[in-house]
Design an enzyme around this catalytic site. Structure first.
Site, PDB file in Angstrom:
ATOM      1  N   PHE A  74      13.758 -38.408  37.035  1.00 34.56           N
ATOM      2  CA  PHE A  74      15.228 -38.488  36.948  1.00 34.56           C
ATOM      3  C   PHE A  74      15.721 -39.859  37.411  1.00 34.56           C
ATOM      4  O   PHE A  74      16.291 -40.636  36.635  1.00 34.56           O
ATOM      5  CB  PHE A  74      15.825 -37.336  37.778  1.00 34.56           C
ATOM      6  CG  PHE A  74      17.210 -37.566  38.278  1.00 34.56           C
ATOM      7  CD1 PHE A  74      18.244 -37.846  37.387  1.00 34.56           C
ATOM      8  CD2 PHE A  74      17.494 -37.498  39.638  1.00 34.56           C
ATOM      9  CE1 PHE A  74      19.539 -38.065  37.853  1.00 34.56           C
ATOM     10  CE2 PHE A  74      18.782 -37.710  40.108  1.00 34.56           C
ATOM     11  CZ  PHE A  74      19.799 -38.000  39.217  1.00 34.56           C
ATOM     12  N   GLY A  93       8.299 -35.470  36.135  1.00 36.22           N
ATOM     13  CA  GLY A  93       8.954 -36.378  35.191  1.00 36.22           C
ATOM     14  C   GLY A  93       8.836 -35.837  33.776  1.00 36.22           C
ATOM     15  O   GLY A  93       8.072 -34.896  33.519  1.00 36.22           O
ATOM     16  N   ASP A  95      -1.732 -40.569  37.063  1.00 35.72           N
ATOM     17  CA  ASP A  95      -1.486 -40.007  38.391  1.00 35.72           C
ATOM     18  C   ASP A  95      -1.841 -41.102  39.393  1.00 35.72           C
ATOM     19  O   ASP A  95      -3.007 -41.500  39.491  1.00 35.72           O
ATOM     20  CB  ASP A  95      -2.394 -38.777  38.584  1.00 35.72           C
ATOM     21  CG  ASP A  95      -2.284 -38.180  39.973  1.00 35.72           C
ATOM     22  OD1 ASP A  95      -1.541 -38.739  40.812  1.00 35.72           O
ATOM     23  OD2 ASP A  95      -2.950 -37.159  40.227  1.00 35.72           O
ATOM     24  N   TYR A 107       6.971 -32.811  52.192  1.00 37.71           N
ATOM     25  CA  TYR A 107       7.739 -33.954  51.668  1.00 37.71           C
ATOM     26  C   TYR A 107       8.119 -34.901  52.803  1.00 37.71           C
ATOM     27  O   TYR A 107       7.870 -36.103  52.726  1.00 37.71           O
ATOM     28  CB  TYR A 107       8.982 -33.421  50.960  1.00 37.71           C
ATOM     29  CG  TYR A 107       9.811 -34.454  50.251  1.00 37.71           C
ATOM     30  CD1 TYR A 107       9.281 -35.191  49.186  1.00 37.71           C
ATOM     31  CD2 TYR A 107      11.138 -34.684  50.614  1.00 37.71           C
ATOM     32  CE1 TYR A 107      10.062 -36.129  48.512  1.00 37.71           C
ATOM     33  CE2 TYR A 107      11.920 -35.607  49.943  1.00 37.71           C
ATOM     34  CZ  TYR A 107      11.380 -36.327  48.893  1.00 37.71           C
ATOM     35  OH  TYR A 107      12.153 -37.251  48.228  1.00 37.71           O
ATOM     36  N   ARG A 165      17.797 -27.605  42.691  1.00 37.80           N
ATOM     37  CA  ARG A 165      18.732 -28.282  43.582  1.00 37.80           C
ATOM     38  C   ARG A 165      20.154 -27.803  43.341  1.00 37.80           C
ATOM     39  O   ARG A 165      20.481 -27.217  42.311  1.00 37.80           O
ATOM     40  CB  ARG A 165      18.641 -29.798  43.404  1.00 37.80           C
ATOM     41  CG  ARG A 165      17.431 -30.340  44.111  1.00 37.80           C
ATOM     42  CD  ARG A 165      17.424 -31.835  44.158  1.00 37.80           C
ATOM     43  NE  ARG A 165      16.825 -32.383  42.961  1.00 37.80           N
ATOM     44  CZ  ARG A 165      16.383 -33.645  42.886  1.00 37.80           C
ATOM     45  NH1 ARG A 165      16.503 -34.455  43.892  1.00 37.80           N
ATOM     46  NH2 ARG A 165      15.839 -34.082  41.779  1.00 37.80           N
TER      47      ARG A 165
HETATM   48  N1  UDP Z   1      21.981 -24.882  47.964  1.00 37.33           N
HETATM   49  C1  UDP Z   1      22.834 -23.807  47.715  1.00 37.33           C
HETATM   50  N2  UDP Z   1      22.684 -23.120  46.546  1.00 37.33           N
HETATM   51  C2  UDP Z   1      21.763 -23.470  45.603  1.00 37.33           C
HETATM   52  C3  UDP Z   1      20.901 -24.563  45.855  1.00 37.33           C
HETATM   53  C4  UDP Z   1      21.040 -25.241  47.050  1.00 37.33           C
HETATM   54  O1  UDP Z   1      23.711 -23.475  48.541  1.00 37.33           O
HETATM   55  O2  UDP Z   1      21.707 -22.786  44.562  1.00 37.33           O
HETATM   56  C5  UDP Z   1      22.147 -25.635  49.219  1.00 37.33           C
HETATM   57  C6  UDP Z   1      20.859 -25.837  50.004  1.00 37.33           C
HETATM   58  O3  UDP Z   1      20.612 -24.748  50.857  1.00 37.33           O
HETATM   59  C7  UDP Z   1      21.179 -27.127  50.740  1.00 37.33           C
HETATM   60  C8  UDP Z   1      22.108 -27.893  49.817  1.00 37.33           C
HETATM   61  O4  UDP Z   1      22.583 -26.923  48.869  1.00 37.33           O
HETATM   62  O5  UDP Z   1      21.853 -26.846  51.953  1.00 37.33           O
HETATM   63  C9  UDP Z   1      21.409 -28.996  49.056  1.00 37.33           C
HETATM   64  O6  UDP Z   1      20.220 -28.482  48.540  1.00 37.33           O
HETATM   65  P1  UDP Z   1      19.312 -29.277  47.509  1.00 37.33           P
HETATM   66  O7  UDP Z   1      18.159 -28.391  47.181  1.00 37.33           O
HETATM   67  O8  UDP Z   1      20.113 -29.803  46.384  1.00 37.33           O
HETATM   68  O9  UDP Z   1      18.808 -30.564  48.291  1.00 37.33           O
HETATM   69  P2  UDP Z   1      18.436 -30.918  49.808  1.00 37.33           P
HETATM   70  O10 UDP Z   1      19.558 -31.793  50.252  1.00 37.33           O
HETATM   71  O11 UDP Z   1      18.354 -29.674  50.645  1.00 37.33           O
HETATM   72  O12 UDP Z   1      17.136 -31.617  49.688  1.00 37.33           O
END
Ligand code: UDP
Length: 316
Positions: free
Chosen positions: A15, A40, A60, A149, A190
């Protein structure tokens, strides 16, 4: 003979990586893009494949490899980056942060190239300093599910600084905060793709926990521009690149519903383990050293992202 400088980038079909490739090509560079398509996608670089300044190698970078020809800059951008992806590929995530960083650093060392590591705000863990400044050492659970991570990136930063000190490799480290925009994987779990997909399909919006946790979202063109400003500067970093406008997840869901015209209700689901409660970059260093700050407001960037998702949902 081309006099263009050559940038080798791992994760260039990802992305963010693909937007970096676009900006490099537009800026007059030659790009050699490495990707193994773990997260990707070929579709992200399909428009570049016929460009004479763009070369793609399926590779890789966690295993040793060779690349022929001149290389002036090495960017290590390869890694699963969404929590769902790194839970799914925990070992690959640790390997690309460790062996992958080693292989890319060795390449930079051998070619006397500038090396840039894309690190992450996750090195701050569940931060006790807010907003996060680069001198904060972080609050990371070393054995929790996110550690694959977080610790891989912390190791990658340490290795980068070891090469800088020991072998005088000219290095940069960027700490990337939440980034969104066209070409995000719709199913990477996400919050941005989830909420947009749910709003467009009329599905309930899944708020994890009480939805009071915060994130600060940076539009991908701003993020890529900041990273390239760092690459072409002399600043070693680490430098935070992100947008300091902070939202909680309920506020964010309401903005997505407003912009999509969606009528979904909010449903509450359990908070993932070790989910950081707040995150917001302090970008004073980027402003001072790079003259960079984000330009795209959340509503403007989200409108573009939603338009892209409308056109691309179901094309996978
Ligand atoms: N989150 C949420 N609902 C979703 C997906 C994520 O409320 O369907 C919340 C998640 O718990 C986090 C925030 O959104 O607090 C951002 O999550 P993301 O996975 O985008 O990235 P992070 O910043 O956690 O790496």
């Amino acid at each position: 003979m081309s006099v263009k400088k050559v940038v080798l980038i791992s994760g260039g079909a990802g992305f963010l990586g693909s937007h970096i490739c676009d900006q490099l090509i537009a800026g007059g560079y030659r790009v050699v893009c490495l990707d193994n398509f773990l997260t990707g996608k070929k579709a992200n670089i399909a428009h570049l494949l016929k460009n004479k300044d763009f070369a793609f190698i399926k590779q890789d970078v966690s295993v040793p490899f060779k690349v022929a020809g001149k290389v002036h800059y090495v960017m290590h951008c390869a890694s699963p980056a969404s929590p769902v992806d790194y839970y799914k590929y925990p070992v690959e995530t640790m390997l690309v942060g460790s062996a992958g960083t080693y292989n890319m650093l060795e390449l930079a060392r051998a070619r006397k190239a500038v090396f840039l590591l894309t690190s992450t705000s996750e090195v701050y863990g569940d931060p006790k300093v807010h907003p996060q400044t680069e001198d904060y050492w972080g609050n990371v659970n070393p054995i929790g599910p996110r550690s694959v991570y977080d610790e891989a990136k912390r190791y990658a930063e340490a290795l980068t600084f070891a090469y800088r000190r020991t072998f005088k490799v000219d290095t940069r480290v960027v700490r990337i905060f939440n980034t969104y925009g066209p070409r995000m994987n719709i199913n990477d779990g996400r919050v941005v793709p989830n909420f947009i997909y749910q709003a467009l399909k009329g599905l309930p919006i899944t708020i994890y926990g009480d939805g009071k946790q915060t994130r600060s979202f940076c539009y991908v063109s701003d993020e890529a521009a900041g990273i390239l400003k760092l690459l072409f500067s002399t600043e070693p970093g680490p430098v935070n690149i992100g947008n300091p406008r902070e939202f909680n997840m309920i506020e964010f869901a309401k903005i997505v519903l407003e912009l999509t015209g969606g009528k979904s209700r909010l449903v509450y689901e359990p908070l993932p383990e070790d989910d950081p409660k707040q995150r917001k970059p302090n970008i004073a260093l980027a402003r001072a050293k790079l003259g960079w700050e984000p330009k795209v407001e959340l509503r403007e960037g989200l409108a573009k992202t939603i338009a892209w998702f409308r056109d691309n949902i179901g094309k996978d």
